[in-house]
Enzyme design. Structure first.
Site, mmCIF file in Angstrom:
data_model
loop_
_atom_site.group_PDB
_atom_site.id
_atom_site.type_symbol
_atom_site.label_atom_id
_atom_site.label_comp_id
_atom_site.label_asym_id
_atom_site.label_seq_id
_atom_site.Cartn_x
_atom_site.Cartn_y
_atom_site.Cartn_z
ATOM 1 N N LYS A 1 29.394 53.474 -58.296
ATOM 2 C CA LYS A 1 28.719 52.894 -57.132
ATOM 3 C C LYS A 1 28.111 53.994 -56.250
ATOM 4 C CE LYS A 1 31.697 48.778 -57.112
ATOM 5 N NZ LYS A 1 32.571 47.890 -56.305
ATOM 6 N N TYR B 1 26.284 40.302 -58.483
ATOM 7 C CA TYR B 1 27.500 39.790 -57.858
ATOM 8 C C TYR B 1 27.382 38.290 -57.522
ATOM 9 C CZ TYR B 1 29.850 44.346 -57.304
ATOM 10 O OH TYR B 1 30.504 45.537 -57.522
ATOM 11 N N ASN C 1 34.768 51.398 -52.984
ATOM 12 C CA ASN C 1 35.753 51.661 -54.043
ATOM 13 C C ASN C 1 35.193 52.298 -55.316
ATOM 14 O OD1 ASN C 1 34.511 49.414 -54.971
ATOM 15 N ND2 ASN C 1 36.346 48.174 -55.206
ATOM 16 N N HIS D 1 32.643 50.168 -60.609
ATOM 17 C CA HIS D 1 32.690 48.768 -61.053
ATOM 18 C C HIS D 1 33.014 48.721 -62.533
ATOM 19 C CE1 HIS D 1 31.390 44.711 -62.149
ATOM 20 N NE2 HIS D 1 30.752 45.281 -63.145
ATOM 21 N N GLU E 1 26.391 41.392 -67.911
ATOM 22 C CA GLU E 1 26.031 42.565 -67.097
ATOM 23 C C GLU E 1 25.239 43.584 -67.904
ATOM 24 O OE1 GLU E 1 29.936 42.049 -64.181
ATOM 25 O OE2 GLU E 1 29.885 43.734 -65.570
HETATM 26 P P1 GTP Z 1 33.935 45.158 -59.123
HETATM 27 O O1 GTP Z 1 34.320 45.985 -60.314
HETATM 28 O O2 GTP Z 1 33.038 45.885 -58.171
HETATM 29 O O3 GTP Z 1 33.380 43.823 -59.552
HETATM 30 O O4 GTP Z 1 35.310 44.936 -58.329
HETATM 31 P P2 GTP Z 1 36.504 43.959 -58.702
HETATM 32 O O5 GTP Z 1 36.186 43.180 -59.931
HETATM 33 O O6 GTP Z 1 37.726 44.782 -58.693
HETATM 34 O O7 GTP Z 1 36.547 42.992 -57.450
HETATM 35 P P3 GTP Z 1 35.618 41.702 -57.167
HETATM 36 O O8 GTP Z 1 34.702 41.436 -58.302
HETATM 37 O O9 GTP Z 1 36.533 40.634 -56.712
HETATM 38 O O10 GTP Z 1 34.790 42.199 -55.903
HETATM 39 C C1 GTP Z 1 33.599 42.956 -56.080
HETATM 40 C C2 GTP Z 1 33.538 44.035 -55.031
HETATM 41 O O11 GTP Z 1 33.458 43.426 -53.751
HETATM 42 C C3 GTP Z 1 34.785 44.920 -54.930
HETATM 43 O O12 GTP Z 1 34.777 45.978 -55.834
HETATM 44 C C4 GTP Z 1 34.685 45.416 -53.514
HETATM 45 O O13 GTP Z 1 33.764 46.489 -53.414
HETATM 46 C C5 GTP Z 1 34.119 44.216 -52.797
HETATM 47 N N1 GTP Z 1 35.198 43.428 -52.198
HETATM 48 C C6 GTP Z 1 36.088 42.612 -52.822
HETATM 49 N N2 GTP Z 1 36.942 42.060 -51.937
HETATM 50 C C7 GTP Z 1 36.570 42.551 -50.733
HETATM 51 C C8 GTP Z 1 37.059 42.360 -49.407
HETATM 52 O O14 GTP Z 1 38.010 41.635 -49.166
HETATM 53 N N3 GTP Z 1 36.406 43.029 -48.405
HETATM 54 C C9 GTP Z 1 35.337 43.859 -48.654
HETATM 55 N N4 GTP Z 1 34.744 44.487 -47.639
HETATM 56 N N5 GTP Z 1 34.852 44.060 -49.876
HETATM 57 C C10 GTP Z 1 35.466 43.418 -50.904
HETATM 58 MG MG MG Z 2 34.399 42.153 -60.235
#
Ligand code: GTP
Ligand code: MG
Length: 149
Positions: free
Chosen positions: A9, A49, A112, A115, A126
């Site tokens: 990212k 997303y 974080n 991805h 994707e």
């Molecule tokens: P990705 O690999 O990026 O898809 O992450 P993930 O699969 O571990 O989590 P998810 O798909 O649920 O969420 C996608 C992204 O949204 C996360 O990696 C975070 O950057 C962001 N995100 C998820 N939950 C939160 C939250 O509660 N607050 C904030 N600010 N960002 C969030």
């Molecule tokens: Mg995810």
């Protein structure tokens, strides 16, 4: 072999973690079959997303992800999707174990670093979205050292 879409990212790129993250996947034994640096639009990130549309953090997420270039990759190998997620670490910083990428380098869920696809089905989606030009086919000469069979 299974494939996963892994992306560094904008914060991971800015913090100089590109080499570190690529090295972890290489050393684990995964095969790199696509790689590019790209700065995508908010509209494109909304597609990536789409499942999270409606979440309170969605606008911030799209802004963060479109704020700078990312490094988009496809890694191939046994259980690439699940193992890739384990290597990334849990989404929530309090749950991401040391030794994982997020557990070693991130303390905020909204910054974080990386991805990874969450299922084989989303990996396929994707990879098509980020690499419409297709991936690279080549023979790995170390395959017999990475896999028993
Ligand atoms: P990705 O690999 O990026 O898809 O992450 P993930 O699969 O571990 O989590 P998810 O798909 O649920 O969420 C996608 C992204 O949204 C996360 O990696 C975070 O950057 C962001 N995100 C998820 N939950 C939160 C939250 O509660 N607050 C904030 N600010 N960002 C969030
Ligand atoms: Mg995810």
């Amino acid at each position: 072999q299974e494939r996963s879409f892994i992306m560094i990212k904008p914060d991971g790129v800015q913090r100089g973690l590109v080499g570190e993250i690529i090295a972890r996947f290489e050393k684990r034994g995964f095969k790199l079959v696509a790689l590019k640096m790209i700065h995508e639009s908010p509209e494109f990130l909304e597609k990536h997303y789409a499942d999270l549309k409606g979440k309170p953090f969605f606008p911030g997420l799209v802004k963060y992800m479109s704020a700078g270039p990312v490094v988009a990759m496809v890694w191939e190998g046994r259980d690439a999707v699940k193992t890739g997620r384990v290597m990334l670490g849990a989404t929530k910083p309090l749950e991401s174990a040391p030794g994982t990428i997020r557990g070693d380098y991130a303390i905020d869920v909204g910054r974080n670093i990386c991805h990874g696809s969450d299922s084989v089905e989303s990996a396929e989606k994707e990879i098509k979205l980020w690499f419409p030009e297709g991936i690279i086919q080549y023979t790995s000469v170390v395959e017999s050292q990475v896999f028993e069979n």
